[in-house]
Design a protein around this motif. Structure first.
Motif, PDB file in Angstrom:
ATOM      1  N   ALA A  86     -96.823  71.779  38.503  1.00 17.52           N
ATOM      2  CA  ALA A  86     -97.409  70.515  38.890  1.00 17.52           C
ATOM      3  C   ALA A  86     -96.379  69.607  38.784  1.00 17.52           C
ATOM      4  O   ALA A  86     -96.110  68.658  39.696  1.00 17.52           O
ATOM      5  CB  ALA A  86     -98.641  69.973  38.003  1.00 17.52           C
ATOM      6  N   THR A  87     -95.479  69.708  37.904  1.00 19.88           N
ATOM      7  CA  THR A  87     -94.262  68.829  37.710  1.00 19.88           C
ATOM      8  C   THR A  87     -93.161  69.153  38.928  1.00 19.88           C
ATOM      9  O   THR A  87     -92.719  68.062  39.298  1.00 19.88           O
ATOM     10  CB  THR A  87     -93.695  69.029  36.375  1.00 19.88           C
ATOM     11  N   SER A  89     -92.633  49.182  34.517  1.00 18.94           N
ATOM     12  CA  SER A  89     -91.970  50.408  34.506  1.00 18.94           C
ATOM     13  C   SER A  89     -93.073  51.332  33.894  1.00 18.94           C
ATOM     14  O   SER A  89     -93.164  52.389  34.241  1.00 18.94           O
ATOM     15  CB  SER A  89     -90.877  50.507  33.427  1.00 18.94           C
ATOM     16  N   THR A  90     -93.881  51.042  33.063  1.00 19.84           N
ATOM     17  CA  THR A  90     -95.047  51.905  32.232  1.00 19.84           C
ATOM     18  C   THR A  90     -96.112  52.157  33.541  1.00 19.84           C
ATOM     19  O   THR A  90     -96.389  53.221  33.760  1.00 19.84           O
ATOM     20  CB  THR A  90     -95.747  51.025  31.235  1.00 19.84           C
ATOM     21  N   GLN A  91     -96.431  51.271  34.172  1.00 15.34           N
ATOM     22  CA  GLN A  91     -97.358  51.247  35.543  1.00 15.34           C
ATOM     23  C   GLN A  91     -96.629  52.338  36.385  1.00 15.34           C
ATOM     24  O   GLN A  91     -97.515  53.515  36.854  1.00 15.34           O
ATOM     25  CB  GLN A  91     -97.498  50.197  36.241  1.00 15.34           C
ATOM     26  N   VAL A  92     -95.312  52.383  36.636  1.00 16.67           N
ATOM     27  CA  VAL A  92     -94.843  53.403  37.838  1.00 16.67           C
ATOM     28  C   VAL A  92     -94.904  54.590  37.108  1.00 16.67           C
ATOM     29  O   VAL A  92     -95.226  55.719  37.890  1.00 16.67           O
ATOM     30  CB  VAL A  92     -93.181  53.017  37.989  1.00 16.67           C
ATOM     31  N   ARG A  93     -94.445  54.848  35.761  1.00 18.11           N
ATOM     32  CA  ARG A  93     -94.666  56.237  35.046  1.00 18.11           C
ATOM     33  C   ARG A  93     -96.003  56.670  35.093  1.00 18.11           C
ATOM     34  O   ARG A  93     -96.395  57.710  35.404  1.00 18.11           O
ATOM     35  CB  ARG A  93     -94.144  55.917  33.821  1.00 18.11           C
ATOM     36  N   GLY A  94     -96.855  55.818  35.061  1.00 18.20           N
ATOM     37  CA  GLY A  94     -98.277  56.222  35.023  1.00 18.20           C
ATOM     38  C   GLY A  94     -98.745  56.543  36.219  1.00 18.20           C
ATOM     39  O   GLY A  94     -99.850  57.577  36.489  1.00 18.20           O
ATOM     40  N   LEU A  95     -98.302  56.250  37.242  1.00 16.94           N
ATOM     41  CA  LEU A  95     -98.789  56.556  38.816  1.00 16.94           C
ATOM     42  C   LEU A  95     -98.068  57.930  38.897  1.00 16.94           C
ATOM     43  O   LEU A  95     -98.641  58.821  39.762  1.00 16.94           O
ATOM     44  CB  LEU A  95     -98.167  55.602  39.727  1.00 16.94           C
ATOM     45  N   LEU A  96     -96.832  58.018  38.340  1.00 17.25           N
ATOM     46  CA  LEU A  96     -96.352  59.584  38.773  1.00 17.25           C
ATOM     47  C   LEU A  96     -97.109  60.377  37.969  1.00 17.25           C
ATOM     48  O   LEU A  96     -97.284  61.876  38.196  1.00 17.25           O
ATOM     49  CB  LEU A  96     -94.933  59.441  38.085  1.00 17.25           C
ATOM     50  N   ARG A 143     -99.287  63.868  39.273  1.00 10.16           N
ATOM     51  CA  ARG A 143     -98.947  65.291  38.288  1.00 10.16           C
ATOM     52  C   ARG A 143    -100.410  65.700  38.339  1.00 10.16           C
ATOM     53  O   ARG A 143    -100.638  66.909  38.284  1.00 10.16           O
ATOM     54  CB  ARG A 143     -98.087  65.138  37.356  1.00 10.16           C
ATOM     55  N   GLN A 144    -101.170  64.786  37.574  1.00 10.70           N
ATOM     56  CA  GLN A 144    -102.569  65.318  37.173  1.00 10.70           C
ATOM     57  C   GLN A 144    -103.276  65.814  38.331  1.00 10.70           C
ATOM     58  O   GLN A 144    -104.174  66.654  38.396  1.00 10.70           O
ATOM     59  CB  GLN A 144    -103.262  64.019  36.527  1.00 10.70           C
TER      60      GLN A 144
END
Length: 203
Positions: free
Chosen positions: A154-155, A122-129, A133-134
């Motif tokens: 951006a969001t 889940s943390t990896q998926v959130r990081g990819l989102l 955004r970045q």
């Protein structure tokens, strides 16, 4: 020759990625992964580790393929953030329309299942989102709008991207998806125009 892997690891990873992409993590059984890759459970574990480890490698693979394309689209129009966002959506819609890949988006599919994923996944998926955004935020930086507005835009763009993936899986037509993307680009353009500093016209 004994002990050497007699298969293409990259090709197997691509096939596993497609299973997760099409079915989602929960429904991507070891049997389905083995059938797609042509590997038995022993070979799967020996090559990629656990199902969770394979899933994370597939996420990385997905980003290595498509993330670079998105980066190129967003950076190809320096000084024109609206055109950069248009190019970004054009690429997304082209991927969605590509019959050679599963419908939707692996990240969107995985994000929808985040509550049921293990914390590391889940943390990896959130990081990819966040990475999406970045990238979009960097493309918007050429605008004269304030930082808060650019963060919000951006969001918004990433949210529309994820929505396009979900809608495509639900059977939305190409015309419907393009209409959503067009309205999103109009929103970005209008918001940037309204957010220009007032003192630009003073003097």
């Amino acid at each position: 020759m004994s002990g050497r892997k007699q298969f293409d690891v990259g090709a197997a990873l691509d096939q596993a990625m497609r299973v997760f992409w099409q079915r989602g993590y929960a429904e991507a059984s070891l049997d389905a992964l083995g059938s797609a890759t042509g590997l038995g459970r022993g070979s799967l574990y020996g090559t990629f580790g656990t199902k969770d480890a394979l899933f994370r490698q597939c996420l990385d693979r997905y980003v290595s393929i498509y993330g670079a394309q998105y980066e190129q689209a967003l950076t190809a129009h320096s000084g024109d953030p609206v055109r950069a966002v248009e190019a970004y959506f054009d690429l997304i819609l082209s991927r969605i329309a590509d019959p050679s890949v599963p419908v939707g988006c692996l990240i969107a599919q995985s994000a929808a299942q985040s509550p049921t994923l293990k914390e590391e996944n889940s943390t990896q998926v959130r990081g990819l989102l966040d990475l999406q955004r970045q990238r979009v935020r960097a493309a918007l930086a050429d605008s004269s709008a304030d930082a808060r507005t650019l963060d919000e835009l951006a969001t918004f763009v990433v949210a529309v991207n994820q929505s396009l993936a979900v809608l495509s899986r639900a059977g939305a037509s190409d015309a419907e998806l393009r209409s959503v993307a067009r309205l999103a680009c109009t929103t970005v353009a209008d918001t940037l125009a309204r957010a220009a500093p007032e003192d630009v016209t003073q003097g």
